[in-house]
Scaffold this active site. Structure first.
Site, short mmCIF file in Angstrom:
data_model
loop_
_atom_site.label_atom_id
_atom_site.label_comp_id
_atom_site.label_asym_id
_atom_site.label_seq_id
_atom_site.Cartn_x
_atom_site.Cartn_y
_atom_site.Cartn_z
N GLY A 56 0.84 -1.21 0.00
CA GLY A 56 0.00 0.00 0.00
C GLY A 56 0.87 1.25 0.00
O GLY A 56 0.65 2.18 -0.80
N HIS A 57 1.89 1.28 0.88
CA HIS A 57 2.81 2.43 0.89
C HIS A 57 3.54 2.55 -0.44
O HIS A 57 3.75 3.64 -0.95
CB HIS A 57 3.85 2.28 2.00
CG HIS A 57 3.29 2.32 3.39
ND1 HIS A 57 3.40 1.27 4.27
CD2 HIS A 57 2.63 3.30 4.05
CE1 HIS A 57 2.84 1.60 5.42
NE2 HIS A 57 2.36 2.82 5.32
N GLN A 90 -0.40 10.11 18.61
CA GLN A 90 -1.64 9.60 18.03
C GLN A 90 -2.02 8.22 18.56
O GLN A 90 -2.99 7.63 18.12
CB GLN A 90 -1.58 9.61 16.50
CG GLN A 90 -0.64 8.58 15.87
CD GLN A 90 -0.50 8.82 14.38
OE1 GLN A 90 0.13 9.76 13.94
NE2 GLN A 90 -1.09 7.93 13.57
N GLY A 118 -3.46 7.06 1.87
CA GLY A 118 -4.24 5.89 1.47
C GLY A 118 -5.70 6.04 1.91
O GLY A 118 -5.99 6.57 2.98
N GLU A 119 -6.60 5.54 1.06
CA GLU A 119 -8.03 5.61 1.39
C GLU A 119 -8.43 4.59 2.45
O GLU A 119 -9.56 4.61 2.92
CB GLU A 119 -8.87 5.40 0.13
CG GLU A 119 -8.81 6.58 -0.81
CD GLU A 119 -9.78 6.45 -1.98
OE1 GLU A 119 -10.32 5.34 -2.21
OE2 GLU A 119 -9.98 7.46 -2.68
N LYS A 120 -7.53 3.67 2.81
CA LYS A 120 -7.89 2.75 3.90
C LYS A 120 -8.22 3.55 5.15
O LYS A 120 -9.15 3.24 5.88
CB LYS A 120 -6.76 1.75 4.19
CG LYS A 120 -7.15 0.82 5.33
CD LYS A 120 -6.10 -0.21 5.60
CE LYS A 120 -4.94 0.32 6.37
NZ LYS A 120 -5.25 0.59 7.80
N GLN A 146 -9.10 9.67 8.23
CA GLN A 146 -7.85 10.44 8.35
C GLN A 146 -7.65 11.32 7.11
O GLN A 146 -7.34 12.51 7.21
CB GLN A 146 -6.67 9.47 8.52
CG GLN A 146 -5.32 10.12 8.34
CD GLN A 146 -4.17 9.18 8.64
OE1 GLN A 146 -3.86 8.92 9.78
NE2 GLN A 146 -3.52 8.66 7.61
N ARG A 170 -0.17 -3.15 10.65
CA ARG A 170 -0.64 -3.92 11.82
C ARG A 170 -0.92 -5.38 11.48
O ARG A 170 -0.97 -6.22 12.38
CB ARG A 170 -1.90 -3.29 12.41
CG ARG A 170 -1.63 -2.01 13.16
CD ARG A 170 -2.84 -1.56 13.93
NE ARG A 170 -2.53 -0.45 14.81
CZ ARG A 170 -2.47 0.81 14.42
NH1 ARG A 170 -2.71 1.13 13.17
NH2 ARG A 170 -2.16 1.75 15.29
O1 PAF Z 1 -1.35 7.00 8.34
C1 PAF Z 1 -0.29 7.06 9.00
O2 PAF Z 1 0.62 6.25 8.85
C2 PAF Z 1 -0.14 8.15 10.06
O3 PAF Z 1 -1.35 8.43 10.69
C3 PAF Z 1 0.52 9.43 9.53
C4 PAF Z 1 -0.36 10.09 8.46
C5 PAF Z 1 1.89 9.11 8.94
C6 PAF Z 1 0.71 10.44 10.66
O4 PAF Z 1 1.53 9.93 11.67
#
Ligand code: PAF
Length: 262
Positions: free
Chosen positions: A34-35, A59, A145-147, A151, A185
């Site tokens: 995905g990345h 977070q 990403g849309e997952k 966010q 994860r």
């Molecule tokens: O989606 C993520 O991996 C994180 O929430 C992000 C956008 C890098 C912020 O820490």
């Protein structure tokens, strides 16, 4: 590929790139396909691509989740190089939060629902770190990403609200053949979890009601945080496993009228 451990060194490099249009992919590492797809989008449109890897503590509402977040830096750097990344930013907590997190970005509506209702302060941590990273990196485009659709919407809203000179680009969720959305994860799933996890996507993209999806997931061993359809999208978060080994999965699918579409 340049690797920067300090913001000052990154900023020197950024200045040296002048008017180059930068594509930015912020991540917490443990890079997966995905990345890679976000990096490829950036490499395709931008003159230079910057990747950040920073596991942002503000977070995480759950210390176990933060502590077991996968750290695969060497592998991540190989992946970045292969994708054509020009610079990797690996900031430290001391530099990112020199203010001791006294200053924060808070959204007061959407961020309190769905994942925000289950993870206290999560989106304040996300928005604050993304604001900091955008200000440091100074990209023309930032890819998400849309997952993590909630966010993405919150970041897009923040960019509009604060007139940030960056375009937030949503990128389609990448899935395993089973339908399971790629996520860092997933590495923490045990054998039973791996078998069950694809059911999340299978059920949210079925025509069953939110209540019925919740019932079926619970029956096979998920602990459901929410299954909720709003604004033509069905959102889900559910956990698998026990205690500190529990893994939280999120996903979402677009919905046409009342029927979810995969
Ligand atoms: O989606 C993520 O991996 C994180 O929430 C992000 C956008 C890098 C912020 O820490």
């Amino acid at each position: 590929m340049k690797v920067f451990h300090s913001l000052a060194l990154y900023q020197d490099w950024r200045r040296s790139t002048g008017t180059a249009q930068i594509g930015f992919v912020p991540t917490m590492g443990a890079l997966h396909i995905g990345h890679e797809s976000l990096l490829q989008r950036s490499v395709a449109v931008a003159e230079l691509t910057v990747l950040s890897i920073y596991v942002n503590p503000t977070q995480f509402d759950n210390p176990d989740d933060l502590q077991k977040y996968p750290n695969l830096l060497e592998q991540d750097l190989v992946c970045a190089e292969r994708a054509g990344v020009d610079a990797v930013l690996l900031p430290t907590y001391g530099e990112m939060y020199a203010d001791g997190f006294r200053y924060a970005i808070e959204e007061r509506e959407l961020s309190k629902t769905l994942c925000g209702a289950h993870r206290d302060g999560h989106f304040t941590g996300v928005l604050t770190v993304v604001m900091k990273l955008l200000n440091i990196v100074q990209p023309r485009w930032a890819f998400f990403g849309e997952k993590d659709y909630q966010q993405f919407e919150l970041i897009r809203g923040m960019v509009e609200a604060f007139f940030l000179p960056v375009e937030v680009v949503p990128c389609a969720t990448v899935r395993e053949a089973s339908g399971l959305a790629f996520s860092s994860r997933n590495l923490n799933l045990d054998a039973a979890g791996k078998r069950l996890a694809p059911k999340l996507y299978a059920l949210i993209s079925s025509s069953a009601s939110d209540a019925e999806v919740r019932r079926q997931l619970t029956a096979i061993g998920f602990v459901v945080d929410y299954i909720e359809t709003r604004q033509q999208r069905r959102y889900a978060a559910a956990r698998l496993g026990q205690g500190p080994n529990q893994v939280r999965l999120i996903d979402n699918v677009p919905v046409v009228s009342e029927t979810p579409v995969a």
